[in-house]
Motif scaffolding. Structure first.
Motif, PDB file in Angstrom:
ATOM      1  N   ARG A  24     -11.278  17.558  -0.661  1.00 57.91           N
ATOM      2  CA  ARG A  24     -12.168  16.884  -0.842  1.00 57.91           C
ATOM      3  C   ARG A  24     -13.064  16.962   0.222  1.00 57.91           C
ATOM      4  NH1 ARG A  24      -8.579  12.923  -3.315  1.00 57.91           N
ATOM      5  NH2 ARG A  24      -8.952  11.331  -1.193  1.00 57.91           N
ATOM      6  N   ASN A  25     -13.398  17.203   1.173  1.00 59.96           N
ATOM      7  CA  ASN A  25     -14.826  16.948   1.981  1.00 59.96           C
ATOM      8  C   ASN A  25     -15.870  17.838   2.405  1.00 59.96           C
ATOM      9  OD1 ASN A  25     -13.324  14.075   1.844  1.00 59.96           O
ATOM     10  ND2 ASN A  25     -12.190  15.026   3.128  1.00 59.96           N
ATOM     11  N   ASP A  58      -1.848  21.561  -1.933  1.00 56.46           N
ATOM     12  CA  ASP A  58      -0.958  21.115  -0.848  1.00 56.46           C
ATOM     13  C   ASP A  58      -0.114  21.619   0.153  1.00 56.46           C
ATOM     14  OD1 ASP A  58       1.908  20.906  -4.015  1.00 56.46           O
ATOM     15  OD2 ASP A  58       0.663  22.783  -2.625  1.00 56.46           O
ATOM     16  N   GLU A  94      -6.586  20.574   1.276  1.00 52.07           N
ATOM     17  CA  GLU A  94      -6.967  19.866   0.204  1.00 52.07           C
ATOM     18  C   GLU A  94      -8.043  18.558   1.014  1.00 52.07           C
ATOM     19  OE1 GLU A  94      -5.695  16.039  -2.265  1.00 52.07           O
ATOM     20  OE2 GLU A  94      -4.395  16.615  -1.268  1.00 52.07           O
ATOM     21  N   PHE A  95      -7.451  18.671   2.575  1.00 49.71           N
ATOM     22  CA  PHE A  95      -8.872  17.775   3.130  1.00 49.71           C
ATOM     23  C   PHE A  95      -9.958  18.457   3.498  1.00 49.71           C
ATOM     24  CE2 PHE A  95     -10.680  14.663   6.349  1.00 49.71           C
ATOM     25  CZ  PHE A  95     -10.974  15.165   7.400  1.00 49.71           C
ATOM     26  N   GLU A 100       0.786  -1.489   0.140  1.00 51.46           N
ATOM     27  CA  GLU A 100       0.163  -0.075  -0.026  1.00 51.46           C
ATOM     28  C   GLU A 100       0.976   0.967  -0.237  1.00 51.46           C
ATOM     29  OE1 GLU A 100      -4.063  -0.996  -0.276  1.00 51.46           O
ATOM     30  OE2 GLU A 100      -2.664   0.225  -0.546  1.00 51.46           O
ATOM     31  N   SER A 101       0.583   2.322  -0.822  1.00 51.28           N
ATOM     32  CA  SER A 101       1.126   3.381  -0.454  1.00 51.28           C
ATOM     33  C   SER A 101      -0.299   4.344   0.279  1.00 51.28           C
ATOM     34  CB  SER A 101       0.780   3.800  -2.003  1.00 51.28           C
ATOM     35  OG  SER A 101      -0.356   4.350  -2.182  1.00 51.28           O
ATOM     36  N   PHE A 102       1.196   4.919   1.237  1.00 53.71           N
ATOM     37  CA  PHE A 102       0.331   5.752   2.454  1.00 53.71           C
ATOM     38  C   PHE A 102       1.007   7.554   1.416  1.00 53.71           C
ATOM     39  CE2 PHE A 102      -0.577   3.072   5.844  1.00 53.71           C
ATOM     40  CZ  PHE A 102       0.082   1.941   5.321  1.00 53.71           C
ATOM     41  N   ARG A 103      -0.055   8.295   2.288  1.00 54.84           N
ATOM     42  CA  ARG A 103       0.144   9.998   2.297  1.00 54.84           C
ATOM     43  C   ARG A 103      -0.301  10.852   3.287  1.00 54.84           C
ATOM     44  NH1 ARG A 103      -2.421  14.007  -0.896  1.00 54.84           N
ATOM     45  NH2 ARG A 103      -4.193  12.743  -1.529  1.00 54.84           N
ATOM     46  N   GLN A 104       0.347  11.765   3.597  1.00 59.02           N
ATOM     47  CA  GLN A 104      -0.160  12.928   3.738  1.00 59.02           C
ATOM     48  C   GLN A 104      -0.834  13.993   3.460  1.00 59.02           C
ATOM     49  OE1 GLN A 104       1.602  14.588   7.998  1.00 59.02           O
ATOM     50  NE2 GLN A 104      -0.605  15.053   7.641  1.00 59.02           N
ATOM     51  N   MET A 105      -2.006  14.318   4.011  1.00 57.94           N
ATOM     52  CA  MET A 105      -2.344  15.186   2.914  1.00 57.94           C
ATOM     53  C   MET A 105      -3.103  17.071   4.040  1.00 57.94           C
ATOM     54  SD  MET A 105      -7.001  14.573   1.576  1.00 57.94           S
ATOM     55  CE  MET A 105      -6.783  13.846   0.708  1.00 57.94           C
ATOM     56  N   PRO A 145      -4.511  20.182   5.646  1.00 56.23           N
ATOM     57  CA  PRO A 145      -5.977  20.495   6.306  1.00 56.23           C
ATOM     58  C   PRO A 145      -6.426  21.484   4.609  1.00 56.23           C
ATOM     59  CG  PRO A 145      -3.913  21.572   7.394  1.00 56.23           C
ATOM     60  CD  PRO A 145      -3.187  20.668   6.548  1.00 56.23           C
TER      61      PRO A 145
END
Ligand SMILES: Nc1ncnc2c1ncn2[C@@H]1O[C@H](COP(=O)(O)OP(=O)(O)OP(=O)(O)O)[C@@H](O)[C@H]1O
Ligand SMILES: Nc1ncnc2c1ncn2[C@@H]1O[C@H](COP(=O)(O)OP(=O)(O)OP(=O)(O)O)[C@@H](O)[C@H]1O
Ligand SMILES: [Mg+2]
Ligand SMILES: [Mg+2]
Lengths: 487, 487
Positions: A15-16, A147, A11-12, A2-7, A9
């Protein structure tokens, strides 16, 4: 693998965006208006300035008929020029992370609107601002770098100020809709704001719903009183609300203080004697440098504070509407035959002081004067009909009514309007509830409903029960009179 | 002058924990359990592993009777050792920021539980994990540094693996309560999970509610089938869902590609011909390096994509429960006389594919087999009684029912269970609704209710109407039979 990443705030939340109330085109229009409007009220009333706010919604792009420009101008305290890019370009950046009752609290509102507009029109945000002591007006055109959660300044300017003007003008273009639904949302919001803010001058310019040839409609809510509520004052945290993380954060702000000094300077309701009592219980040297406390000592300090009694948190950080203004507002707007209001004593939950206020209105021209959203909520009910007007920190809450702790009380089986309070099945009553706190426990960052915090629930119940009793007294008298007259 | 500051996402969610479902001691216990449990199901079922999950709630600190330790062990894919500190110590860090149906989506859940426990007990979080191909088991003891949103590793260890074990064990201590309310919340959650996951082995060890001398209670939900749903596959974004911000982010990931190559490689449903069609409409050279597109060209590209028709998003990123499993689950657990289910065709909203599934159960032993929360919701109703079991991405949603778009349909005036579907006022029916998507539009990060997205609303309405019709057919036949028998 799996690939992990930090987002970031930015972008968070982009997106939401549904968690911030941006769930449809009309809700996005509404949320954008309210985020800017609430910032303007925070920049005026909270500082003792009689608010004058102009909200303008216009179509300025003939190539894009679904693009709307929202402009909000206020006569508030403005923002210092060096701060503007971060205030509007950095998610979780705010001047309201303090213990003082303000409408804003998350450091997110204006940025959500900007992210939304940026995402679907690509047009930058524009702002003009001048603080009260400044001799210049500053201008920025900016976007948010998602970003990195940083502002991207595209243009800036400044001019010498030719008048005493101070305040802020924000301008955002977003893809939205100007439907009956959007109009109702925004006009109900402004109308309900005006009920409890008769000291505000509100001018609303919107796209015309009438005949061609007239492209703008103007609605004005005139100021009817020059009396402002007492502004809230920032206070220090109260020991009841402390937890280990908060202690660590506070210690990092005063590392060189002695532990005794740290307690007295850092907290409200802690004097010499109280500090010594705590330190004795925690078995810590009063003179010990607070930043040298070990983890074990910190835990003892935390436990000692939890086991100590203090005077309740000060309510000077709060700014209730007041019984007088609530009654005036309800009488003016609803033209009811009976109106009453109550402002409860301050209480607190988790170290945050709060005041519950309520108003009740019955009879007269009430039903025809209810706004569209209140009328809609009544349609779904079986009599007696209760139109609920919810407020938190002077913000009208229009959506997610049934998820709100206030609604659960006014609609619970225990609240028998018919049997206990003697209303007829055809009666209509309006109930206004306002929760004012240094931290309103909203269920979401879109600020639409309040979570069921037990201390608040009890206070709302007590306030509404008291007003329902007063209404029953009034109805009993009225019916006795009518029966006497019929004889 | 006002003072401004930036807050880290860790501090933001710690201060505003109510927006993540941490609204009381019992809700905090519930949310902690579900965040870890959902992580374990994501680490097993989504990878084709038959889940075996052990949840243990215990009191391990005699000095602190309100401290509870929550331990969750799974046989999942584990987490690579170098990733563990960030996965559990950094808010907004995740492996699930992808277009694939998973329970997790925010990169926040485990961290919320850890922040909550850290705040009121000061005890660090512990984790053991081993990935499937690893020869070692890794251990970490960590806390979250709130101001920096970084992990603070207090201890680490590793051992050679003596068996084929793979998976994760998480252990957190928090201040909570073990009341009837907490017990009901957690047992209803596990029961409703078991209804739709008969392939999972779930072991729940909790503090005993019975006599002294027995300090633990064990509840087991045995696996009754070895058949797993087809795991979802990660897909590329669909052009319908694109916006300017997303385009910019995607371009930064493939800067050296030609614009044509960028379209084909970056998006699903875009082949050679489609890419050329888009570029022609946007008046952009297919060979032009995508990172050299100007802002004007980007806007033209965005508009061209918006105006182009594409095949609907692929549903291979989804993993519905399936009609068979829904019927089996309802039959087993509710022992109803009539059970039916429907899995609708895939649709999409904003570029995100979704599938709505529904189940209906009537009669038999339904009423006595409903769980506590369903029974409570029925008490508040006037007949016919509808117990609503909501699910999103296979997660049972227990709270904020009346704020959910699903509830608004099942309870709307148009859904006349009595008149249209011929239920008697004393009838009880259970309706199960599952929304599966690459992005469930929750109303809050606590994942309790779904926002009223129009495309989803329509599908839920169609699914429930279809099942209500089938129930009516059944009831009509049944009543005809009974009348015939009575003659
Ligand atoms: N009209 C305005 N006048 C003065 N200051 C403003 C104005 N609008 C925004 N600000 C400043 O910008 C900051 C950021 O505003 P933003 O709406 O993003 O967050 P907030 O109001 O602090 O919190 P919330 O997310 O709850 O609205 C505010 O804290 C305030 O200091
Ligand atoms: N039991 C587990 N097994 C394997 N990986 C796990 C486990 N628990 C957590 N993880 C990893 O840690 C990451 C962070 O988990 P966390 O719960 O904080 O966020 P999330 O599950 O991605 O999103 P959400 O906030 O919606 O739960 C996950 O994305 C996953 O990669
Ligand atoms: Mg704001
Ligand atoms: Mg998770």
């Amino acid at each position: 693998a799996e690939s992990f990443r930090q987002m970031s705030p930015a972008e968070f939340f982009y997106r939401n965006k549904e968690i911030a109330g941006f769930t449809s085109a009309s809700r996005a229009m509404y949320q954008t208006v309210r985020e800017f409007f609430e910032n303007s009220l925070d920049a005026t009333e909270v500082y003792g300035i009689l608010p004058r706010i102009t909200l303008r919604i216009s179509k300025e792009d003939p190539n894009n008929p679904s693009y709307f420009t929202v402009t909000v101008e206020d006569n508030g305290i403005g923002i210092p020029s060096t701060i503007i890019p971060d205030a509007f370009g950095r998610v979780l950046f705010s001047s309201k992370y303090k213990l003082k009752q303000t409408r804003g609290m998350y450091g997110l509102g204006a940025k959500m609107a900007i992210l939304y507009g940026q995402q679907n029109t690509g047009k930058p945000f524009e702002i003009y601002s001048s603080t009260m002591n400044s001799k210049r007006v500053y201008f920025y055109k900016l976007m948010i770098k998602m970003d990195k959660n940083e502002p991207l300044v595209l243009e800036e300017g400044e001019w010498p100020k030719s008048s005493k003007w101070h305040g802020t003008i924000v301008k955002l273009t977003l893809e939205g809709e100007w439907s009956k639904r959007t109009r109702d949302y925004i006009s109900v919001y402004l109308k309900r704001t005006a009920i409890i803010a008769p000291y505000a001058d509100i001018i609303f310019i919107s796209p015309s719903t009438e005949a061609e040839g007239q492209d703008q409609e103007v609605t004005v809510y005139r100021r009817v009183t020059n009396k402002l509520p007492v502004p809230p004052k920032e206070t220090k945290p109260h020991p009841i609300g402390v937890d280990l993380e908060m202690l660590k954060l506070m210690i990092s702000e005063r590392p060189s203080a002695s532990t005794k000094e740290f307690l007295i300077k850092g907290f409200q309701r802690v004097g010499e004697k109280k500090a010594e009592e705590i330190l004795k219980k925690a078995n810590i040297e009063p003179g010990k440098k607070v930043s040298s406390l070990t983890n074990i000592e910190l835990e003892r300090l935390y436990k000692a504070m939890k086991e100590t009694k203090f005077i309740a948190p000060s309510a000077e950080s709060l700014s209730p509407i007041g019984e007088e203004l609530i009654k005036i507002g309800l009488k003016e707007v609803l033209q009811a035959e009976f109106v009453d209001a109550i402002t409860r004593k301050p209480k607190s939950y988790g170290g945050h002081p709060f005041i519950v206020e309520a108003g009740i209105a019955y009879g007269g021209k009430l039903l025809e004067n209810l706004d569209e959203i209140a009328k809609d909520s009544i349609k779904g009910q079986q009599g007696p009909f209760v139109a609920l007007l919810r407020y938190a920190n002077k913000i009208p809450l229009l959506f997610d009514e049934k998820a709100d702790v206030i609604w659960s009380i006014v609609n619970s089986d225990e609240f028998s309007w018919k049997t206990t309070y003697k209303l007829d099945p055809t009666d209509v009553v309006a109930v206004l509830v306002h929760v004012a706190s240094t931290k309103v426990p909203y269920k979401g960052v879109g600020k639409e409903s309040i979570a069921p915090v037990e201390e608040i629930r009890k206070e709302v119940e007590a306030a509404v029960q008291e007003l329902a009793r007063r209404l029953r007294v009034y109805l009993t008298k009225k019916r006795k009179k009518q029966e006497a007259q019929e004889k």
